[in-house]
Write a protein that holds these residues in place. Structure first.
Motif, mmCIF file in Angstrom:
data_model
loop_
_atom_site.group_PDB
_atom_site.id
_atom_site.type_symbol
_atom_site.label_atom_id
_atom_site.label_comp_id
_atom_site.label_asym_id
_atom_site.label_seq_id
_atom_site.Cartn_x
_atom_site.Cartn_y
_atom_site.Cartn_z
ATOM 1 N N VAL A 182 -17.234 41.207 11.806
ATOM 2 C CA VAL A 182 -16.071 40.897 11.865
ATOM 3 C C VAL A 182 -15.372 40.026 10.333
ATOM 4 O O VAL A 182 -16.081 38.688 9.998
ATOM 5 C CB VAL A 182 -15.432 40.069 13.264
ATOM 6 C CG1 VAL A 182 -14.255 39.260 13.433
ATOM 7 C CG2 VAL A 182 -16.297 40.886 14.017
ATOM 8 N N HIS A 183 -14.392 40.292 10.280
ATOM 9 C CA HIS A 183 -13.843 39.794 8.958
ATOM 10 C C HIS A 183 -12.442 38.156 9.132
ATOM 11 O O HIS A 183 -12.431 37.623 8.136
ATOM 12 C CB HIS A 183 -12.931 40.671 8.393
ATOM 13 C CG HIS A 183 -13.461 41.173 7.365
ATOM 14 N ND1 HIS A 183 -13.635 41.939 6.843
ATOM 15 C CD2 HIS A 183 -14.658 42.292 7.628
ATOM 16 C CE1 HIS A 183 -14.318 42.744 5.683
ATOM 17 N NE2 HIS A 183 -15.396 43.451 6.918
ATOM 18 N N VAL A 229 -20.344 37.737 10.181
ATOM 19 C CA VAL A 229 -19.163 38.009 10.657
ATOM 20 C C VAL A 229 -18.756 36.778 9.107
ATOM 21 O O VAL A 229 -19.256 36.603 7.835
ATOM 22 C CB VAL A 229 -18.901 36.380 11.255
ATOM 23 C CG1 VAL A 229 -18.675 37.116 12.826
ATOM 24 C CG2 VAL A 229 -19.819 35.462 11.000
ATOM 25 N N MET A 230 -17.533 37.284 9.042
ATOM 26 C CA MET A 230 -16.884 36.375 7.394
ATOM 27 C C MET A 230 -15.480 35.794 8.152
ATOM 28 O O MET A 230 -15.285 35.870 9.007
ATOM 29 C CB MET A 230 -15.115 36.780 6.521
ATOM 30 C CG MET A 230 -16.725 38.346 6.206
ATOM 31 S SD MET A 230 -16.118 39.085 4.582
ATOM 32 C CE MET A 230 -16.697 40.444 5.582
ATOM 33 N N VAL A 231 -14.768 34.968 8.146
ATOM 34 C CA VAL A 231 -14.040 33.538 7.855
ATOM 35 C C VAL A 231 -12.452 33.579 6.634
ATOM 36 O O VAL A 231 -13.020 33.843 5.506
ATOM 37 C CB VAL A 231 -14.387 31.925 7.290
ATOM 38 C CG1 VAL A 231 -13.808 30.412 7.593
ATOM 39 C CG2 VAL A 231 -15.615 32.178 8.863
ATOM 40 N N GLN A 232 -12.069 33.897 8.143
ATOM 41 C CA GLN A 232 -10.035 34.057 7.091
ATOM 42 C C GLN A 232 -10.116 32.747 6.700
ATOM 43 O O GLN A 232 -9.703 32.579 7.646
ATOM 44 C CB GLN A 232 -9.413 34.610 8.496
ATOM 45 C CG GLN A 232 -8.403 35.428 7.944
ATOM 46 C CD GLN A 232 -7.140 35.792 8.457
ATOM 47 O OE1 GLN A 232 -7.831 36.317 9.876
ATOM 48 N NE2 GLN A 232 -6.633 36.008 8.344
ATOM 49 N N VAL A 233 -9.211 32.497 5.217
ATOM 50 C CA VAL A 233 -9.107 31.671 4.592
ATOM 51 C C VAL A 233 -7.640 32.044 4.675
ATOM 52 O O VAL A 233 -7.311 32.670 4.249
ATOM 53 C CB VAL A 233 -9.782 31.194 4.032
ATOM 54 C CG1 VAL A 233 -8.735 29.789 2.892
ATOM 55 C CG2 VAL A 233 -11.157 31.460 3.524
ATOM 56 N N ASN A 234 -6.693 30.674 4.955
ATOM 57 C CA ASN A 234 -5.592 31.086 4.714
ATOM 58 C C ASN A 234 -4.551 29.786 3.061
ATOM 59 O O ASN A 234 -4.305 29.024 3.014
ATOM 60 C CB ASN A 234 -4.401 30.732 5.706
ATOM 61 C CG ASN A 234 -2.529 30.469 5.633
ATOM 62 O OD1 ASN A 234 -2.508 31.276 4.505
ATOM 63 N ND2 ASN A 234 -2.198 29.764 6.378
#
Ligand SMILES: *Cc1c(COP(=O)(O)O)cnc(C)c1O
Length: 236
Positions: free
Chosen positions: A99-100, A124-129
């Motif tokens: 999960v990205h 998993v990856m953490v989505q960064v804005n």
């Protein structure tokens, strides 16, 4: 529909990735192609699979689950790259390997708790804005390390890195800026929590219009749809 255009475009994308790796001094084995197949039909996915494409990314859970059921092939690895709502976490934890797009602690906790025990931890990856647009999903760069810290002790998850979708920019120098921000953030987090994050090595960044810039800045997962499968036929 003929599948020939897809064959040609997929080989062309592979060539461009290889060329960019040479140009920017990247080891091609570190740069993975995730074929983004939202709205793409099963026979077309099979064409890519027959050409050796292993990793596929989907955004919409219902659509994805139908395809996962239809393509029951051990060679395929499915990645979830859409927004994760709480009521979808159980199905995501059951059906995907990656999960990205984790951007909240509560979502991370649910995915961890709902990952079936017979499966390896969910990667998993953490989505960064990175570009700070209010319309974009993702945690702000300042809040990223706190979110990561809250996830360190969740059994059922393997924390693999960071993901971003920057504001579209023209020109490689402008495109590289957002991606270099994500790379720096990953390095900061690795320096801070490295011992607790042995596998925190991934950067999911780069799409059809800007993947060369992402390769230059250290991408390990390129998420490419349109450049392989053509313009999408419908929007959700
Ligand atoms: C659709 C999508 C892509 C692929 O974008 P293209 O411009 O078609 O290559 C990549 N990442 C995410 C999160 C997407 O939703």
């Amino acid at each position: 529909m003929s599948t020939e255009p897809i064959r040609g475009r997929l080989s062309e994308i592979r060539d461009r990735i290889a060329e960019a790796c040479r140009h920017y001094g990247r080891d091609a084995r570190d740069v993975n192609l995730l074929a983004v197949t939202k709205t793409v039909a099963v026979p077309t996915i099979r064409t890519a699979l027959a050409m050796g494409q292993q990793h596929f990314g989907e955004n919409y859970l219902q659509e994805a689950c139908a395809k996962i059921a239809a393509i029951d092939d051990a060679a395929v690895t499915w990645h979830f790259i859409g927004g994760v709502q709480s009521n979808k976490t159980a199905d995501i934890a059951r059906n995907f390997t990656w999960v990205h797009t984790v951007c909240r602690e509560k979502i991370a906790q649910r995915l961890a708790a709902q990952r079936p025990a017979h499966l390896p931890p969910l990667k998993v990856m953490v989505q960064v804005n990175v570009s700070g647009e209010s319309s974009k999903a993702g945690v702000g760069p300042q809040e990223t390390s706190r979110l990561i810290e809250s996830m360190l002790r969740l059994d059922g998850l393997e924390l693999r890195g960071l993901m971003t979708i920057p504001a579209p920019d023209k020109g490689i120098d402008a495109q590289r800026k957002g991606y270099s921000r994500l790379r720096e953030l990953k390095e900061e987090i690795k320096a801070r929590y490295g011992d607790d994050l042995p596998d925190f090595t991934d950067l999911s960044m780069g799409m059809s219009a800007d993947f060369e810039a992402a390769i230059a800045e250290g991408a390990t997962w390129l998420r490419i749809g349109t450049a392989i499968f053509g313009a999408r036929q419908y929007k959700h």
